[in-house]
Design a protein around this motif. Structure first.
Motif, PDB file in Angstrom:
ATOM      1  N   VAL A 198     -12.731  50.246  13.952  1.00 19.54           N
ATOM      2  CA  VAL A 198     -13.161  48.946  13.364  1.00 19.54           C
ATOM      3  C   VAL A 198     -14.917  48.856  13.401  1.00 19.54           C
ATOM      4  CG1 VAL A 198     -13.450  46.363  13.316  1.00 19.54           C
ATOM      5  CG2 VAL A 198     -11.350  47.433  13.900  1.00 19.54           C
ATOM      6  N   LEU A 230     -19.241  42.668  15.677  1.00 16.68           N
ATOM      7  CA  LEU A 230     -19.133  42.154  16.946  1.00 16.68           C
ATOM      8  C   LEU A 230     -17.815  41.187  16.766  1.00 16.68           C
ATOM      9  CD1 LEU A 230     -19.858  43.061  19.626  1.00 16.68           C
ATOM     10  CD2 LEU A 230     -21.141  40.980  19.819  1.00 16.68           C
ATOM     11  N   CYS A 232     -15.759  40.642  14.173  1.00 11.87           N
ATOM     12  CA  CYS A 232     -14.661  41.289  13.802  1.00 11.87           C
ATOM     13  C   CYS A 232     -14.032  41.928  14.891  1.00 11.87           C
ATOM     14  CB  CYS A 232     -14.848  42.226  12.722  1.00 11.87           C
ATOM     15  SG  CYS A 232     -15.317  41.644  11.135  1.00 11.87           S
ATOM     16  N   LEU A 235     -12.337  39.336  17.048  1.00 12.52           N
ATOM     17  CA  LEU A 235     -11.262  38.379  16.168  1.00 12.52           C
ATOM     18  C   LEU A 235     -10.079  39.300  15.943  1.00 12.52           C
ATOM     19  CD1 LEU A 235     -10.749  35.653  14.815  1.00 12.52           C
ATOM     20  CD2 LEU A 235     -11.787  36.722  12.683  1.00 12.52           C
ATOM     21  N   PHE A 236     -10.260  40.227  15.291  1.00  9.00           N
ATOM     22  CA  PHE A 236      -8.903  40.784  14.723  1.00  9.00           C
ATOM     23  C   PHE A 236      -7.995  41.796  15.778  1.00  9.00           C
ATOM     24  CE2 PHE A 236     -11.514  40.078  11.013  1.00  9.00           C
ATOM     25  CZ  PHE A 236     -10.575  39.724   9.993  1.00  9.00           C
ATOM     26  N   VAL A 239      -7.955  38.210  18.988  1.00 13.69           N
ATOM     27  CA  VAL A 239      -7.568  36.903  18.983  1.00 13.69           C
ATOM     28  C   VAL A 239      -6.149  37.079  18.047  1.00 13.69           C
ATOM     29  CG1 VAL A 239      -8.114  34.553  17.986  1.00 13.69           C
ATOM     30  CG2 VAL A 239      -9.929  35.814  18.861  1.00 13.69           C
ATOM     31  N   LEU A 240      -6.098  37.656  16.955  1.00  7.15           N
ATOM     32  CA  LEU A 240      -4.966  37.916  16.123  1.00  7.15           C
ATOM     33  C   LEU A 240      -4.130  39.086  16.521  1.00  7.15           C
ATOM     34  CD1 LEU A 240      -6.715  37.329  12.584  1.00  7.15           C
ATOM     35  CD2 LEU A 240      -5.262  35.672  14.193  1.00  7.15           C
ATOM     36  N   GLY A 241      -4.615  39.900  17.371  1.00 10.27           N
ATOM     37  CA  GLY A 241      -3.658  40.712  17.954  1.00 10.27           C
ATOM     38  C   GLY A 241      -3.315  41.851  16.839  1.00 10.27           C
ATOM     39  N   LEU A 242      -4.100  42.250  15.927  1.00 12.84           N
ATOM     40  CA  LEU A 242      -3.801  43.189  14.798  1.00 12.84           C
ATOM     41  C   LEU A 242      -3.795  44.492  15.721  1.00 12.84           C
ATOM     42  CD1 LEU A 242      -5.466  41.665  11.772  1.00 12.84           C
ATOM     43  CD2 LEU A 242      -2.875  41.588  12.406  1.00 12.84           C
ATOM     44  N   PRO A 243      -3.060  45.426  15.442  1.00 14.56           N
ATOM     45  CA  PRO A 243      -3.142  46.810  15.864  1.00 14.56           C
ATOM     46  C   PRO A 243      -4.282  47.591  15.135  1.00 14.56           C
ATOM     47  CG  PRO A 243      -1.190  46.673  14.925  1.00 14.56           C
ATOM     48  CD  PRO A 243      -1.827  45.439  14.720  1.00 14.56           C
ATOM     49  N   MET A 244      -5.489  47.626  15.501  1.00 11.06           N
ATOM     50  CA  MET A 244      -6.175  48.756  14.811  1.00 11.06           C
ATOM     51  C   MET A 244      -7.371  49.219  15.846  1.00 11.06           C
ATOM     52  SD  MET A 244      -8.610  45.889  12.734  1.00 11.06           S
ATOM     53  CE  MET A 244      -7.218  45.201  11.737  1.00 11.06           C
ATOM     54  N   PRO A 245      -7.757  50.741  15.577  1.00 15.12           N
ATOM     55  CA  PRO A 245      -8.710  51.493  16.678  1.00 15.12           C
ATOM     56  C   PRO A 245     -10.009  50.720  16.631  1.00 15.12           C
ATOM     57  CG  PRO A 245      -8.476  52.624  14.495  1.00 15.12           C
ATOM     58  CD  PRO A 245      -7.232  51.554  14.326  1.00 15.12           C
TER      59      PRO A 245
ATOM     60  N   LEU B  18     -19.798  47.229  25.160  1.00 17.42           N
ATOM     61  CA  LEU B  18     -18.387  47.509  24.885  1.00 17.42           C
ATOM     62  C   LEU B  18     -17.888  48.705  24.804  1.00 17.42           C
ATOM     63  CD1 LEU B  18     -17.852  45.141  21.483  1.00 17.42           C
ATOM     64  CD2 LEU B  18     -16.479  45.361  23.558  1.00 17.42           C
ATOM     65  N   ILE B  67       2.454  49.449  22.069  1.00 18.11           N
ATOM     66  CA  ILE B  67       2.159  48.390  20.802  1.00 18.11           C
ATOM     67  C   ILE B  67       2.909  48.692  19.609  1.00 18.11           C
ATOM     68  CG2 ILE B  67       0.217  47.900  18.928  1.00 18.11           C
ATOM     69  CD1 ILE B  67      -1.747  48.969  21.308  1.00 18.11           C
TER      70      ILE B  67
ATOM     71  N   THR C  44       0.474  37.720  10.160  1.00 18.84           N
ATOM     72  CA  THR C  44       0.142  37.073  11.402  1.00 18.84           C
ATOM     73  C   THR C  44       1.189  36.868  12.287  1.00 18.84           C
ATOM     74  OG1 THR C  44      -1.559  36.129  10.155  1.00 18.84           O
ATOM     75  CG2 THR C  44      -1.622  35.513  12.527  1.00 18.84           C
ATOM     76  N   MET C  47       2.433  39.813  13.839  1.00 19.00           N
ATOM     77  CA  MET C  47       1.690  40.186  14.832  1.00 19.00           C
ATOM     78  C   MET C  47       1.899  39.206  16.216  1.00 19.00           C
ATOM     79  SD  MET C  47       0.666  42.845  13.918  1.00 19.00           S
ATOM     80  CE  MET C  47       0.739  43.472  12.289  1.00 19.00           C
ATOM     81  N   LEU C  48       2.051  38.102  16.119  1.00 18.62           N
ATOM     82  CA  LEU C  48       2.121  37.084  17.227  1.00 18.62           C
ATOM     83  C   LEU C  48       3.590  37.111  17.538  1.00 18.62           C
ATOM     84  CD1 LEU C  48      -0.283  34.104  15.965  1.00 18.62           C
ATOM     85  CD2 LEU C  48      -0.711  36.048  17.661  1.00 18.62           C
ATOM     86  N   PHE C 400     -14.302  41.157   5.649  1.00 16.64           N
ATOM     87  CA  PHE C 400     -13.420  40.374   5.969  1.00 16.64           C
ATOM     88  C   PHE C 400     -12.037  40.835   5.122  1.00 16.64           C
ATOM     89  CE2 PHE C 400     -16.142  37.518   8.213  1.00 16.64           C
ATOM     90  CZ  PHE C 400     -15.294  37.301   9.299  1.00 16.64           C
ATOM     91  N   ILE C 403     -10.684  44.308   5.992  1.00 20.53           N
ATOM     92  CA  ILE C 403      -9.826  44.291   7.212  1.00 20.53           C
ATOM     93  C   ILE C 403      -8.599  43.606   6.866  1.00 20.53           C
ATOM     94  CG2 ILE C 403     -10.138  43.701   9.677  1.00 20.53           C
ATOM     95  CD1 ILE C 403     -12.998  44.094   9.944  1.00 20.53           C
ATOM     96  N   TYR C 406      -6.429  45.979   5.101  1.00 27.04           N
ATOM     97  CA  TYR C 406      -5.677  46.908   5.869  1.00 27.04           C
ATOM     98  C   TYR C 406      -4.896  46.412   6.993  1.00 27.04           C
ATOM     99  CZ  TYR C 406      -5.721  50.551   9.318  1.00 27.04           C
ATOM    100  OH  TYR C 406      -5.286  51.266  10.367  1.00 27.04           O
ATOM    101  N   ASN C 410      -1.365  47.997   7.456  1.00 26.88           N
ATOM    102  CA  ASN C 410      -1.895  49.030   8.574  1.00 26.88           C
ATOM    103  C   ASN C 410      -2.018  50.435   7.600  1.00 26.88           C
ATOM    104  OD1 ASN C 410      -2.218  47.838  10.631  1.00 26.88           O
ATOM    105  ND2 ASN C 410      -0.031  48.062  11.221  1.00 26.88           N
TER     106      ASN C 410
END
Lengths: 253, 326, 504
Positions: A198, A230, A232, A235-236, A239-245, B18, B67, C44, C47-48, C400, C403, C406, C410
């Protein structure tokens, strides 16, 4: 209104429009050719460029008329997909291109829009030509796509016709800078998100997209881009728990 | 200008700090980072739920989070293709099932992977029994009558299924091939809509996994003729097995199992197998799986060898059933 | 009195601190997800799901439900501000909502969307509590034939909502239908128009196409030379944040009608909520004294659909709570969440899990209250966002969106496809084709084709089922009537609209 100046302008316009349609008529063939160049370097799968050119050229020039004659004389041998493409897609568009030369176009917006939409409909007809049709009472896979493909061709022909019969707006101006850089940015993001993560892909894509506008101020864009990246990155995935590298693969390993 | 420079500096510092987070860990024993488990179906489905229950416990054993990545598409084959091409470092695994690792072979002639050649079996996780269900006012009273009825009315009855390649589709094809009939199959988009149509009486019968059916059967909105496993299931003690009810040839289970891409090192496979096996022995995991109506494999069925044999047998079982259907 | 006892019990459950917190988190996350373009509720909630693993089941479901209807509130925000509908249900909101924003009335548009949603949410919650069980019959009465007729009606709505040429709108619907046919055929599994691209095997995603033809296309168009003048104008024009008394008076009946339509259509499994918002828009346009205002910033065009989609979002819980059958993908995930907790919903879920069912119903009311409290003050912030210079805004939207797309599957290919559809959308704008009918055709296309084929399979090829089944016949009759009403005046006053079009 119909002074000589206007006449000649329409004439040149018509010729270039007809040429444009001719290009449209072989657009899928050209696309496959460009795609096939990749196979030389081992990218993607498919036919090599030489085969593509030869097959399409014979289909366009010889195969299709042959198939037409064959069909007329009752020969039901199945035509190849290339010949079908020429028959279903390219020939009608060529016909439209020739017709265009002799027409007075009163609304280029509608006319060109209608013709391109017709091309899409014809293309859908070709793409669904290999699918099974009705089997007894049940719809086959191909029935609905062919039905709606045909309907789209008819409707777009009507739209093109309104462009000939009624006055309307001409072609609008297309710009290249915005589409080019926004597309480049999207493409970069798509290719980079998996290997680079990301952080890198979002920031670089942001900068590429920003190039699309002549109003961009570089320092400002870089700062906002960094902050957005930063944001994104927090956040992604978190916070939203999306699996991304997050970071480039080679750094993580 | 100084402000902007300060801001850039701050951003750079933030980025640097980071990246410090991911300073490459020293070569420890596997796993040193989180593992991705690809689930070839939507979140919330039986395969997903089973994967989540088991990996939840495995993560504790392995000391790294697992995951779940749901990749939906083409009956699970999109996800399985991706898993087959993933790096064989043990950090990408997949929960395969009867569809992706057996029935897909005859169903999709252009399949981009082969379940046996492109994967290393790890462990069988759970089996989900399949039931023969019918609308509540469907005339036959038991399985014998059902067989006679559908054979006599093969032109008239409607069988529902949840889409080509779904468990309900392939298991019904098996049933039909055993009965040697070809009734009209009405396709739905998933188990939910198919169940809705069955409850509403728009279709006559279907085959489906036990999970979604139990509450409907208990409430009497649909009825079950038989369960296609060797033993009765504790969540439906009154439903006879196909063997008891007179159709012993119809045996089908939607099994879920864990696979890794081909070439994953044996040490990693062994530690994953041990973790999975430990998870299946855990009381909470067991209880949750049993609540789903699942059948938990015994120790002998959990070995990679047993799974390899299962895949081989299942491909052999489904190929003749599904080949003419496509 | 049973009802009151149940409701009291439900509120007792919902008012426990942990559940209130869950409800608030759900509402906040839902709003966030709705606002972010691209990320849909399905992604979402999916994912949650694992997070809810460790929570008590009632709290977990209250949170997931909050995300679902919270996203309906948030979804209108991007539609109005930047013309990007995040969900199929907010496509229509973009039509008039974004025009209002362009006229400097983003504040009232956002506020009325929130107020309409709140009202609809409250009414629909009461409806679930009072009439949930009897309304279930409606969900069961709808077979394939009825669905097909409903989808035909839905497509007619799409024609009506066109602001320009009817011919072009129909062509766009058909184009959308064709796009929806890409992918595997439901009956035979054959791959249709997918050109052996594995990512196309399951068809084009709604989010992908919507982000393309609305989001990216809008950005590309705004970068055109000469477009910056318009943008600066918008930024100067911003007036009041809250709707005026006249706005409220105009939208009150629209909210009422939208709520009624949404409540009924939401119960139907499948595309109920989408059709609800389109139907509400069509109804408002047909009832308006001056239909030409629609598509040019009519506040009823925001109020009606927004109320309808929120009402539908609430009532779509009915099949889940009374039958145990999930009517859409998000509900299927809820079933998944319940299953993880060992509760498999079925027809007896109301009797067996009163805490869960009534707690959830009560929490919906609380959640709606929280949402309006969250959303009304946010209006000011969103509107201020419009003052961000476009040169910084547009790359941010691109990122935005990318992402977001995607994250749905995924799949990087989805992002590229969205870009391609961005170019298609740019071309559509240049030739004065409208994207909204295209999207509706895409959403309704598969439902229509699948149900047609199912109906014909069950009837063994007898087309008369559509007329002999009473519900289906009524729906078709309404569709035919509506089509006549639309096409006749359009034929008469051919193209006098075209020239008034060029202002946007």
């Amino acid at each position: 209104m119909a002074d000589t100046m206007g006449q000649s302008a329409t004439a040149t316009r018509n010729t270039s429009m007809a040429l444009g349609f001719c290009l449209l008529a072989i657009a899928p063939q050209i696309f496959e050719f460009i795609w096939s160049i990749g196979t030389i370097f081992g990218w993607g799968a498919g036919r090599g460029p030489a085969t593509v050119v030869i097959n399409h050229a014979t289909a366009l020039l010889g195969g299709a008329p042959g198939a037409l004659i064959g069909a007329a004389s009752g020969d039901t041998k199945k035509a190849s997909s290339d010949v079908l493409l020429a028959l279903i897609y390219s020939y009608p568009i060529f016909a439209v291109a020739i017709l265009t030369l002799f027409m007075t176009i009163r609304s280029a917006q509608d006319y060109v829009g209608g013709v391109i939409l017709m091309a899409l409909g014809l293309f859908a007809l070709w793409a669904s030509s290999d699918l099974q049709g009705m089997r007894g009472f049940s719809f086959g896979a191909g029935t609905a796509p062919r039905m709606f493909g045909g309907l789209l061709v008819a409707l777009s022909a009507a739209i093109a016709l309104t462009g000939l019969l009624t006055d309307g707006p001409g072609m609008s101006h297309y710009s290249w800078r915005g589409p080019l850089f926004v597309m480049a940015s999207i493409l970069f993001f798509a290719l980079a998100i998996r290997p680079l993560g990301v952080v890198v892909s979002a920031f670089v894509s942001f900068m590429i997209a920003a190039t699309g506008s002549h109003e961009t101020r570089w320092v400002e864009a870089a700062i906002v881009g960094a902050c957005l990246t930063l944001g994104c990155a927090v956040l992604f995935p978190y916070v939203l728990g999306l699996p991304m590298p997050m970071f480039p693969r080679f750094l993580v390993q | 200008m100084t402000f902007i420079r300060a801001l850039t500096g701050a951003c750079a510092a933030a980025l640097a700090s980071l990246s410090a987070f991911v300073a490459p860990a020293e070569a420890q024993t596997y796993p040193t980072r989180s593992i991705t488990m690809i689930v070839p179906f939507a979140a919330g489905g039986p395969t997903d739920v089973i994967s989540r229950i088991v990996t939840g416990h495995m993560a504790q054993t392995l000391g790294q989070s697992i995951i779940i990545e749901n990749v939906v598409g083409a009956g699970g084959t999109t996800a399985t293709t991706r898993a087959a091409r993933a790096a064989n470092d043990g950090y990408t695994l997949i929960t395969g099932h009867m569809g992706t690792h057996a029935a897909s072979v005859p169903l999709y002639p252009k399949l981009a992977y082969h379940p046996e050649k492109d994967f290393e079996p790890i462990a069988l996780l759970a089996g989900t029994p399949i039931l023969i269900l019918a609308r509540k006012d469907f005339p036959p009273k038991d399985l014998k009558e059902f067989v006679a009825y559908v054979k006599a009315n093969a032109e008239k009855v409607n069988a529902a299924h949840a889409g080509i390649g779904s468990v309900s589709h392939v298991s019904c094809e098996l049933l039909h091939s055993i009965l040697d009939i070809k009734p009209v199959g009405v396709p739905f988009n998933g188990t939910g809509p198919a169940m809705n149509a069955l409850v509403a009486g728009q279709v006559d019968y279907m085959c489906d996994q036990i999970v979604n059916a139990v509450p409907q059967i208990n409430a009497g909105t649909i009825k079950a003729y038989a369960i296609a496993t060797p033993e009765r299931n504790p969540s439906l003690p009154n439903v006879p097995t196909t063997a008891e009810a007179g159709l012993p040839k119809f045996q089908a289970q939607a099994w879920n199992a864990m696979f890794a891409p081909k070439g994953t090192s044996p040490a990693i496979l062994a530690s994953l197998n041990a973790a999975a096996s430990k998870a299946l022995d855990d009381e909470t995991v067991k209880k949750r799986l049993l609540e789903l109506g699942s059948v938990i494999p015994g120790p002998a069925e959990r070995t990679p060898e047993a799974l390899a044999a299962l895949v081989k047998n299942e491909i052999a079982k489904w190929t003749p059933v599904l080949k003419p259907a496509t | 009195m049973d009802l009151f006892a149940n409701l009291a019990h439900g509120f007792a459950v919902a008012f426990s601190p942990i559940n209130l917190l869950m409800c608030l988190i759900g509402a906040l996350v839902g709003t966030l997800v709705g606002v972010l373009p691209g990320i849909g509720t399905i992604a979402t909630v999916a994912m949650l799901l694992p997070i809810t693993f460790g929570l008590p089941p009632v709290g977990a479901l209250i949170m997931l439900a909050g995300i679902y209807y919270g996203a309906q509130y948030g979804g209108s925000t991007t539609s109005i501000l930047v013309n990007i509908p995040g969900e199929a249900t907010s496509v229509v909101t973009a039509i008039d909502g974004h025009q209002m924003a362009k006229q400097g009335r983003a504040g009232p548009a956002l506020a009325i969307a929130a107020i309409g949603s709140f009202f609809a949410g409250c009414v629909a919650t009461v409806l679930i509590a009072v009439l949930g069980a009897p309304l279930t019959k409606l969900a069961l009465a709808f077979g394939p034939a009825e669905y097909f007729s409903l989808m035909v009606l839905g497509l007619i709505f799409a024609v009506v909502l066109a602001k320009g040429s009817v011919l072009k709108a129909i062509a766009m619907i058909v184009f959308g239908l064709l796009l929806s046919m890409v992918g595997s055929d439901i009956e035979t599994g054959a791959s249709r128009m997918a050109f052996n691209i594995p990512e196309l095997a399951d068809g084009l995603g709604f989010a992908t196409v919507a982000m393309g033809v609305f989001g990216f296309a809008e950005i590309i168009r705004n970068l055109d030379a000469g477009a910056e003048m318009n943008r600066d104008l918008v930024q100067q024009k911003i007036t009041g944040l809250m709707p005026t008394r006249k706005d409220l008076k105009d939208s009150a009946p629209a909210i009422l009608r939208g709520t009624a339509l949404g409540s009924i259509l939401g119960i139907l499994p499948g595309g109920g909520a989408v059709i609800a918002s389109f139907a509400a828009y069509t109804l408002e346009k047909k009832l308006a004294k001056d239909p030409s205002r629609f598509g040019r910033g009519a506040i009823e065009g925001v109020a009606g659909p927004e109320s309808a989609n929120n009402a539908a979002a609430q009532t779509s819980f009915i099949p889940l709570l009374t039958l145990g059958i999930p009517p859409n993908a998000v509900m299927a995930l809820m079933v998944g969440a319940m299953t993880i907790h060992g509760i498999v919903p079925g027809p007896q879920v109301m009797q067996k899990q009163p805490d869960l069912v009534w707690g959830m119903i009560a929490s919906m009311w609380i959640g709606n209250l929280m949402l309006i409290i969250i959303n009304l003050p946010l209006v000011g912030i969103w509107v201020r966002l419009l003052r961000v210079p476009y040169r910084l805004m547009f790359p941010s939207i691109v990122i935005f969106c990318a992402i977001g797309i995607y994250s749905v599957n995924n799949a990087p290919v989805d992002v590229i496809l969205a870009g391609v559809f961005g170019l298609v959308g740019y071309w559509l704008i240049k030739h004065d084709f409208e994207p909204a009918p295209l999207l509706l055709g895409m959403v309704l296309g598969p439902l229509m084709e699948e149900n047609l084929r199912r109906a014909l399979l069950i009837s063994r090829g007898d087309w008369s089922v559509f007329l002999t089944r009473p519900l289906s016949a009524v729906l078709l009759a309404i569709a035919a009537g509506l089509l006549l009403l639309t096409v006749l005046p359009a034929l008469r006053s051919k193209r006098d609209e075209v020239f008034t079009e060029s202002e946007n």
